[in-house]
Design a protein around this motif. Structure first.
Motif, mmCIF file in Angstrom:
data_model
loop_
_atom_site.group_PDB
_atom_site.id
_atom_site.type_symbol
_atom_site.label_atom_id
_atom_site.label_comp_id
_atom_site.label_asym_id
_atom_site.label_seq_id
_atom_site.Cartn_x
_atom_site.Cartn_y
_atom_site.Cartn_z
ATOM 1 N N ASP A 369 0.830 -1.204 0.000
ATOM 2 C CA ASP A 369 0.000 0.000 0.000
ATOM 3 C C ASP A 369 0.867 1.257 0.000
ATOM 4 O O ASP A 369 0.559 2.237 -0.686
ATOM 5 C CB ASP A 369 -0.937 0.016 1.215
ATOM 6 C CG ASP A 369 -2.148 -0.894 1.030
ATOM 7 O OD1 ASP A 369 -2.413 -1.303 -0.121
ATOM 8 O OD2 ASP A 369 -2.825 -1.187 2.027
ATOM 9 N N GLU A 370 1.949 1.232 0.787
ATOM 10 C CA GLU A 370 2.875 2.370 0.788
ATOM 11 C C GLU A 370 3.505 2.544 -0.588
ATOM 12 O O GLU A 370 3.642 3.660 -1.088
ATOM 13 C CB GLU A 370 3.962 2.166 1.843
ATOM 14 C CG GLU A 370 4.940 3.326 1.932
ATOM 15 C CD GLU A 370 6.047 3.104 2.944
ATOM 16 O OE1 GLU A 370 6.915 3.991 3.068
ATOM 17 O OE2 GLU A 370 6.058 2.041 3.601
ATOM 18 N N ARG A 372 2.196 1.607 -3.474
ATOM 19 C CA ARG A 372 1.166 2.131 -4.374
ATOM 20 C C ARG A 372 1.004 3.635 -4.185
ATOM 21 O O ARG A 372 0.825 4.375 -5.158
ATOM 22 C CB ARG A 372 -0.164 1.433 -4.121
ATOM 23 C CG ARG A 372 -0.255 0.011 -4.652
ATOM 24 C CD ARG A 372 -1.696 -0.457 -4.677
ATOM 25 N NE ARG A 372 -1.811 -1.821 -5.166
ATOM 26 C CZ ARG A 372 -2.078 -2.869 -4.400
ATOM 27 N NH1 ARG A 372 -2.257 -2.698 -3.099
ATOM 28 N NH2 ARG A 372 -2.180 -4.081 -4.913
ATOM 29 N N SER A 373 1.039 4.095 -2.949
ATOM 30 C CA SER A 373 0.890 5.522 -2.678
ATOM 31 C C SER A 373 2.033 6.312 -3.301
ATOM 32 O O SER A 373 1.814 7.354 -3.936
ATOM 33 C CB SER A 373 0.835 5.756 -1.168
ATOM 34 O OG SER A 373 0.757 7.135 -0.883
ATOM 35 N N ASP A 376 1.676 6.343 -7.018
ATOM 36 C CA ASP A 376 0.596 7.230 -7.437
ATOM 37 C C ASP A 376 1.078 8.679 -7.476
ATOM 38 O O ASP A 376 0.854 9.402 -8.462
ATOM 39 C CB ASP A 376 -0.592 7.083 -6.496
ATOM 40 C CG ASP A 376 -1.761 7.974 -6.887
ATOM 41 O OD1 ASP A 376 -2.139 7.963 -8.071
ATOM 42 O OD2 ASP A 376 -2.276 8.690 -6.016
ATOM 43 N N SER A 455 2.329 15.120 -1.643
ATOM 44 C CA SER A 455 1.142 14.384 -1.190
ATOM 45 C C SER A 455 0.099 14.252 -2.286
ATOM 46 O O SER A 455 -1.003 13.761 -2.041
ATOM 47 C CB SER A 455 0.515 15.094 0.018
ATOM 48 O OG SER A 455 1.432 15.175 1.089
#
Length: 518
Positions: A369-370, A372-373, A376, A455
């Protein structure tokens, strides 16, 4: 890898893409009767309209195919050491699954896909290929079309190991990402095939650093642009670093921090993330039978289960008495690894009561998940900028290789775009900020990081306000940020890096302001 298309992304990025399209189209007109440069420039134009190309690279058995499966959330990439892992494989979104082999001369053949039983995944059968042209052919690369949301806006390229015992196998990856003088076409044009790279590390050795330096040199090219724009490092198979212990990912994170310090300081990577790819994929495909097995194992006394989990072979032995059949235990060990089994059992003991919650918890702890973030923010939201950079770099190389035409006058503008486009500056600064310290208060550092897109690139994310915040409030904050960071840049005691960083933040605030309604 998903792409969140925001109002900001849709309105800002096409500017550089549109100009790149125009420059490529103008250049093509300068070569009316020269097929090779026209073909290269046509490829530049196509790349601007296609999904972002992200290559997975790394040493042999670094876990590239497993990571690809975990990112896509489906079993679409063979992970065993078959012939198909020795060629470059392109994974694209498609309406129906298909695998096509391509020969160097462009001939094609449909590839039979075989799915193994039990825990064994896909295999691409390259032994019996019926080419659409007479005679035997060598496979140059494979193209896989698969209906997957993660591939809708990103084409993933799985590459052979960079440290293969076969020099030819390793060269296949080098030709795609870092083509050198020996691998160029007859005109001497070298054009990397990917827009961004995820580089998997099991250890950081000289071969890894040397390859990343070549990727960086490829991104810089003749334009002298410093450092690659899109390279993310992954400490792969992170659960193995701690020998499968429950704290393995903590050990892997320490290793990632050390690697990051060495790689990011030199600009070779923008981030280094630890990921247990095997656990991530197993969590994404968790079966009810496996959840029930973990529930049963959670009832075994801690010391007794710990003794059984000393090794995968011991855990699956028939003479070890556990409330799960040996065959299922072997399947759990192969799919989750010892770390995954320990983590799943611990989570159930701590109160997880259903398979969906367990899958989500395991996914979160795998590190995917990290990753993927980061992908992204660094890749997906900046896809148009990265594609434009690839196209402009390729354009500059084509024009340099074929001089003496009216297209020569385009080179100064191409060089200016590569050096000055603000999105490129943001990406480089984000990479440096992970290791280089600025003499600013923590709150100001957080604001600067947010303003330059750390972010996300949507206006509300850059300004740190809710999505539905009043546009007047957003404009006021953006104007305040412009004034603040321009003033910081003029501070007489600021060093060059601090001045550049503050000016970049001010320009980011100005760009955000330009997108907000009056």
């Amino acid at each position: 890898m998903r792409r969140d298309v925001t109002r900001h992304d849709a309105r800002r990025a096409p500017g550089i893409v549109a100009e790149a399209h125009q420059l490529v189209a103008t250049a093509r007109q300068a070569f009316p009767r020269e097929p090779r440069p026209r073909a290269l420039l046509a490829d530049c134009a196509r790349r601007l309209d296609q999904p972002l190309r992200v290559a997975l690279a790394g040493s042999l058995k670094a876990g590239k195919s497993t990571l690809l499966n975990s990112l896509v959330g489906q079993d679409i990439a063979p992970t065993d050491a078959t012939e198909c892992t020795r060629v470059v494989t392109w994974y694209r979104n498609g309406s129906t699954p298909s695998v096509t082999a391509y020969a160097p001369d462009g001939s094609t053949a449909n590839v039979v896909v075989r799915r193994g039983s039990g825990t064994h995944g896909l295999t691409f059968d390259l032994e019996r290929l019926n080419w659409n042209a007479p005679g035997p052919r060598e496979v140059d690369h494979l193209e896989v079309e698969w209906p997957a949301a993660a591939l809708a806006n990103t084409t993933i390229i799985d590459t052979p190991g960079t440290s293969s015992l076969s020099r030819e196998v390793s060269l296949r990856t080098a030709r795609l990402l870092t083509p050198d003088d020996d691998d160029r076409d007859m005109a001497g044009v070298s054009i990397p095939g990917a827009d961004a790279v995820v580089y998997l590390l099991r250890r950081l050795d000289e071969a890894d650093v040397r390859f990343l330096e070549q990727v960086g040199a490829g991104a810089a090219g003749a334009q002298g642009i410093s450092g690659p724009l899109g390279v993310i490092g992954v400490v792969s198979r992170a659960d193995e670093i701690g020998a499968g212990r429950i704290d393995a990912l903590h050990s892997a994170r320490d290793v990632a921090v050390r690697f990051a310090g060495e790689l990011e300081r030199t600009g070779l990577c923008q981030a280094v993330i630890p990921v247990a790819g095997l656990l991530a994929f197993a969590a994404a495909t968790l079966r009810q039978q496996e959840f029930a097995a973990f529930e049963a194992l959670a009832q075994v006394p801690v010391d007794e289960l710990s003794a059984a989990l000393l090794s995968a072979d011991r855990f699956a032995r028939p003479d070890i008495v556990l409330p799960v059949p040996p065959e299922l235990r072997a399947q759990l060990a192969e799919r989750f690894g010892l770390f995954g089994i320990r983590m799943a059992v611990t989570l159930i003991r701590l109160g997880v009561r259903d398979s969906a919650t367990l899958a989500a918890e395991l996914t979160n702890r795998s590190g995917v998940d990290e990753l993927r973030s980061v992908l992204d923010v660094q890749f997906a939201q900046r896809a148009d900028q990265l594609k434009a950079h690839s196209a402009l770099t390729a354009l500059a190389r084509v024009l340099t290789a074929y001089p003496g035409t009216p297209a020569d006058q385009l080179l100064p503008r191409v060089h200016t775009l590569l050096a000055d486009v603000h999105g490129f500056a943001e990406l480089r600064l984000l990479g440096r900020l992970r290791t280089d310290e600025l003499p600013l208060p923590a709150d100001d550092l957080a604001e600067l990081h947010r303003l330059i897109g750390g972010s996300g690139v949507a206006p509300h994310l850059r300004l740190g306000v809710p999505f539905d915040a009043d546009p007047r409030i957003q404009r006021a904050q953006a104007m305040a940020a412009v004034r603040k960071w321009r003033a910081r840049a003029r501070h007489p005691l600021a060093d060059q890096f601090t001045t550049t960083a503050c000016l970049t933040a001010a320009r980011s605030a100005e760009g955000t302001l330009s997108l907000l309604p009056e």
